[in-house]
Write an enzyme that holds these catalytic residues in place. Structure first.
Site, PDB file in Angstrom:
ATOM      1  N   HIS A 127      -3.553  -3.787 -32.391  1.00 24.05           N
ATOM      2  CA  HIS A 127      -4.481  -2.670 -32.611  1.00 24.05           C
ATOM      3  C   HIS A 127      -4.294  -1.710 -31.441  1.00 24.05           C
ATOM      4  O   HIS A 127      -4.754  -1.998 -30.334  1.00 24.05           O
ATOM      5  CB  HIS A 127      -5.924  -3.169 -32.651  1.00 24.05           C
ATOM      6  CG  HIS A 127      -6.174  -4.178 -33.729  1.00 24.05           C
ATOM      7  ND1 HIS A 127      -6.605  -3.824 -34.984  1.00 24.05           N
ATOM      8  CD2 HIS A 127      -6.030  -5.534 -33.750  1.00 24.05           C
ATOM      9  CE1 HIS A 127      -6.735  -4.925 -35.728  1.00 24.05           C
ATOM     10  NE2 HIS A 127      -6.384  -5.969 -34.998  1.00 24.05           N
ATOM     11  N   ARG A 131      -5.312   1.392 -31.669  1.00 22.83           N
ATOM     12  CA  ARG A 131      -6.518   2.248 -31.760  1.00 22.83           C
ATOM     13  C   ARG A 131      -6.263   3.719 -31.985  1.00 22.83           C
ATOM     14  O   ARG A 131      -7.154   4.545 -31.710  1.00 22.83           O
ATOM     15  CB  ARG A 131      -7.386   2.071 -30.508  1.00 22.83           C
ATOM     16  CG  ARG A 131      -7.778   0.633 -30.188  1.00 22.83           C
ATOM     17  CD  ARG A 131      -8.675   0.016 -31.213  1.00 22.83           C
ATOM     18  NE  ARG A 131      -9.159  -1.304 -30.804  1.00 22.83           N
ATOM     19  CZ  ARG A 131      -9.375  -2.300 -31.656  1.00 22.83           C
ATOM     20  NH1 ARG A 131      -9.164  -2.155 -32.955  1.00 22.83           N
ATOM     21  NH2 ARG A 131      -9.817  -3.466 -31.225  1.00 22.83           N
ATOM     22  N   ASN A 180      -6.951  -0.492 -39.179  1.00 19.99           N
ATOM     23  CA  ASN A 180      -8.410  -0.335 -39.078  1.00 19.99           C
ATOM     24  C   ASN A 180      -8.776   0.668 -37.986  1.00 19.99           C
ATOM     25  O   ASN A 180      -9.450   0.365 -37.009  1.00 19.99           O
ATOM     26  CB  ASN A 180      -9.107  -1.681 -38.847  1.00 19.99           C
ATOM     27  CG  ASN A 180      -8.653  -2.389 -37.570  1.00 19.99           C
ATOM     28  OD1 ASN A 180      -7.573  -2.130 -37.068  1.00 19.99           O
ATOM     29  ND2 ASN A 180      -9.482  -3.274 -37.055  1.00 19.99           N
ATOM     30  N   HIS A 191      -3.645 -14.106 -38.412  1.00 21.31           N
ATOM     31  CA  HIS A 191      -4.378 -14.912 -37.413  1.00 21.31           C
ATOM     32  C   HIS A 191      -5.069 -16.152 -38.004  1.00 21.31           C
ATOM     33  O   HIS A 191      -6.295 -16.298 -37.918  1.00 21.31           O
ATOM     34  CB  HIS A 191      -5.381 -14.064 -36.633  1.00 21.31           C
ATOM     35  CG  HIS A 191      -6.170 -13.050 -37.414  1.00 21.31           C
ATOM     36  ND1 HIS A 191      -6.736 -13.321 -38.630  1.00 21.31           N
ATOM     37  CD2 HIS A 191      -6.500 -11.778 -37.133  1.00 21.31           C
ATOM     38  CE1 HIS A 191      -7.380 -12.262 -39.060  1.00 21.31           C
ATOM     39  NE2 HIS A 191      -7.253 -11.302 -38.172  1.00 21.31           N
ATOM     40  N   ASN A 235     -12.649 -12.337 -34.311  1.00 23.86           N
ATOM     41  CA  ASN A 235     -12.667 -12.740 -35.715  1.00 23.86           C
ATOM     42  C   ASN A 235     -11.235 -12.936 -36.212  1.00 23.86           C
ATOM     43  O   ASN A 235     -10.448 -12.003 -36.070  1.00 23.86           O
ATOM     44  CB  ASN A 235     -13.337 -11.670 -36.577  1.00 23.86           C
ATOM     45  CG  ASN A 235     -14.784 -11.457 -36.201  1.00 23.86           C
ATOM     46  OD1 ASN A 235     -15.436 -12.345 -35.668  1.00 23.86           O
ATOM     47  ND2 ASN A 235     -15.278 -10.268 -36.478  1.00 23.86           N
ATOM     48  N   ASP A 244      -2.813 -10.197 -32.458  1.00 24.09           N
ATOM     49  CA  ASP A 244      -4.074  -9.542 -32.807  1.00 24.09           C
ATOM     50  C   ASP A 244      -4.615  -8.823 -31.567  1.00 24.09           C
ATOM     51  O   ASP A 244      -5.819  -8.848 -31.300  1.00 24.09           O
ATOM     52  CB  ASP A 244      -5.099 -10.547 -33.349  1.00 24.09           C
ATOM     53  CG  ASP A 244      -6.278  -9.851 -34.010  1.00 24.09           C
ATOM     54  OD1 ASP A 244      -6.285  -8.610 -34.079  1.00 24.09           O
ATOM     55  OD2 ASP A 244      -7.199 -10.555 -34.443  1.00 24.09           O
ATOM     56  N   HIS A 246     -10.889  -3.500 -26.399  1.00 23.04           N
ATOM     57  CA  HIS A 246     -12.184  -2.840 -26.578  1.00 23.04           C
ATOM     58  C   HIS A 246     -12.637  -2.332 -25.212  1.00 23.04           C
ATOM     59  O   HIS A 246     -12.645  -3.099 -24.240  1.00 23.04           O
ATOM     60  CB  HIS A 246     -13.225  -3.807 -27.149  1.00 23.04           C
ATOM     61  CG  HIS A 246     -12.987  -4.163 -28.579  1.00 23.04           C
ATOM     62  ND1 HIS A 246     -13.141  -3.247 -29.604  1.00 23.04           N
ATOM     63  CD2 HIS A 246     -12.576  -5.321 -29.165  1.00 23.04           C
ATOM     64  CE1 HIS A 246     -12.852  -3.837 -30.763  1.00 23.04           C
ATOM     65  NE2 HIS A 246     -12.488  -5.085 -30.523  1.00 23.04           N
TER      66      HIS A 246
HETATM   67  O1  DOR Z   1     -11.426  -9.922 -33.515  1.00 18.59           O
HETATM   68  C1  DOR Z   1     -10.856  -9.066 -34.169  1.00 18.59           C
HETATM   69  N1  DOR Z   1     -10.748  -7.806 -33.734  1.00 18.59           N
HETATM   70  N2  DOR Z   1     -10.342  -9.385 -35.368  1.00 18.59           N
HETATM   71  C2  DOR Z   1      -9.840  -8.461 -36.186  1.00 18.59           C
HETATM   72  O2  DOR Z   1      -9.359  -8.822 -37.229  1.00 18.59           O
HETATM   73  C3  DOR Z   1      -9.915  -7.028 -35.839  1.00 18.59           C
HETATM   74  C4  DOR Z   1      -9.913  -6.868 -34.384  1.00 18.59           C
HETATM   75  C5  DOR Z   1     -10.232  -5.458 -33.928  1.00 18.59           C
HETATM   76  O3  DOR Z   1      -9.770  -4.519 -34.527  1.00 18.59           O
HETATM   77  O4  DOR Z   1     -10.898  -5.335 -32.901  1.00 18.59           O
END
Ligand code: DOR
Length: 432
Positions: A63, A65, A95, A233, A279, A306, A310
């Site tokens: 990700h 972002r 996402n 995952h 997740n 994954d 953040h």
């Molecule tokens: O923990 C997770 N974070 N699982 C995911 O599938 C998405 C990811 C995120 O985009 O932060």
């Protein structure tokens, strides 16, 4: 512009060969392989003494972002972390904000990726805005280069829509549906694995069964439609059992596991705090043990991180409200080497298969994860097993700090990374 490059004194391990060989590179491609000291071409020298030279690693779940979450990571910082981790190709998850679900966004992200020190590919959502209601235009997205389709972060709940999606990609043999396999109602409001720790902390849990239910359903759909299916995952023994059965049946089903699900359990969550939230969540020891055996035996095809950065503000709240996810792309090679190769559980060849060859095949990525032979594009990583590394979040190149490996020491580190014949990391530092 590429100048000639020579990589000397390393042990070449590419999934097929395992031999002491020097490598000569010109115009981005391998042009010569020779016994140590025997190369005829001259060029900038990269020293691989005591190290393994391998095809660049391929991380099929990151990700970065972009667009919309650049306070946590962007294409440049994400790709720099990848390069430092020996990763020469990544598949970025869709996402984002807005969701990568149409060709215009794929093209915009592609344009931003051109100067990155890693080959970046976009995946695209399976459904518009990942809302689980209408399918994306698979044909247009495939023609724009997308091979991996996923609503990652969320599952495609509707069985019928998922069946239609399998039919929708049927004409594209190297396209794959990748599922975030957690049944929505079962995990609604869930924070960590449902079990002893969630009960002790008074947090709503995410049951392990939620994963098995979806993996089983999707494998049934893959069978009905002759579709290609990949489990993102994967975190439980029960899901692994379904994948193994599907493979024995000859279905086109693959699975990846993250480094964190191969090493950490729900018992680590309190120690890690919000950095231990993701997740699917960290599970039980029996899951970790099963996934480890699965990886060693090849029932688990690949490791993917994954990588989920953040911003500290998104992680620095309570366990219940913090964003889920962990950093990973920069540390993957060291974690897996330490845990599996250094300990004698896995050969360097199998390391290369699980972290480079197989993921490249799953995601339809050509020019990465390939045998290092004359004419091959020189996407390479040099791993030094003698360099120990204590991970500090503040030293990582990511814009975020949510590593689950804070303060942990690993045996081995990426020394150099070469992208299409150009060094992007030398002596574990980015080439500016
Ligand atoms: O923990 C997770 N974070 N699982 C995911 O599938 C998405 C990811 C995120 O985009 O932060």
């Amino acid at each position: 512009m590429n100048t000639n490059l020579i990589i000397t004194n390393g042990r070449l391990v590419d999934g097929t060969t395992d031999k002491q060989l020097d490598i000569g590179i010109a115009d981005g491609r391998v042009i010569e392989l020779a016994e140590p000291g025997e190369l005829t071409i001259k060029g900038e020298q990269i020293d691989a003494d005591g190290a393994y030279v391998m095809p660049g690693l391929v991380d099929i779940q990151v990700h970065f972002r972009t667009p919309g979450g650049e306070e946590s990571e962007d294409i440049q910082s994400g790709a720099q972390g990848a390069a430092l981790g020996g990763v020469t190709a990544c598949v970025m998850m869709p996402n984002t904000v807005p969701t990568i679900d149409n060709v215009a966004i794929v093209e915009a992200v592609k344009a931003l990726s051109l100067s990155a020190p890693c080959d970046l590919r976009s995946s695209a959502a399976i459904t518009i805005n990942r809302e689980g209601e209408r399918l994306v235009n698979f044909k247009e997205l495939y023609e724009a280069g997308v091979r991996v389709f996923t609503d990652d972060g969320w599952v495609v709940d509707s069985e019928e829509l998922m069946r239609q999606a399998f039919i929708g990609i049927r004409d594209f043999p190297d396209a794959v549906l990748s599922q975030h396999a957690e049944e929505s109602e079962m995990v609604e409001g869930g924070v960590i694995n449902e079990g002893v720790v969630s009960r002790r902390l008074g947090l709503k849990g995410r049951p392990r069964e939620a994963e098995a239910v979806i993996v089983k359903r999707d494998i049934d759909l893959a069978r009905q439609t002759d579709g290609r299916y990949h489990v993102l995952h994967m975190s439980t023994l029960m899901a692994l059992e379904h994948v193994i059965a599907a493979k024995f049946e000859g279905l086109r089903v693959t699975a990846e596991v993250t480094p964190q699900h191969l090493v950490l359990t729900e018992d680590d969550v309190e120690r890690l705090g919000t950095s231990g939230k993701m997740n699917p969540p960290l599970r039980l020891l029996e899951d970790v043990e099963a996934l480890r055996v699965g990886l060693i035996r090849g029932h688990v095809d690949a490791v993917a991180t994954d990588h989920a950065p953040h911003h500290p503000e998104l992680k620095g709240t309570s366990m219940a409200t913090a964003a889920p996810g962990m950093l990973g792309v920069e540390t993957m090679a060291s974690v897996i080497w330490s845990e599996f190769v250094e300990t004698g559980l896995m050969s360097p060849t199998d390391f290369v298969r699980r972290l480079s060859v197989n993921p490249a095949k799953i995601a339809g990525i050509t020019d990465h994860g390939k045998q290092v032979q004359i004419g091959a594009v020189a996407n390479l990583a040099v791993f030094d097993p003698s360099q120990s590394w204590t991970v500090r979040g503040e030293d990582l190149v990511s814009k975020s700090r949510n590593t689950p490996w804070e303060g942990r020491s690993f045996a081995g580190r990426i020394r150099h990374t070469v992208l299409a014949g150009s060094p992007v990391v030398i002596n574990s530092c980015l080439v500016s």
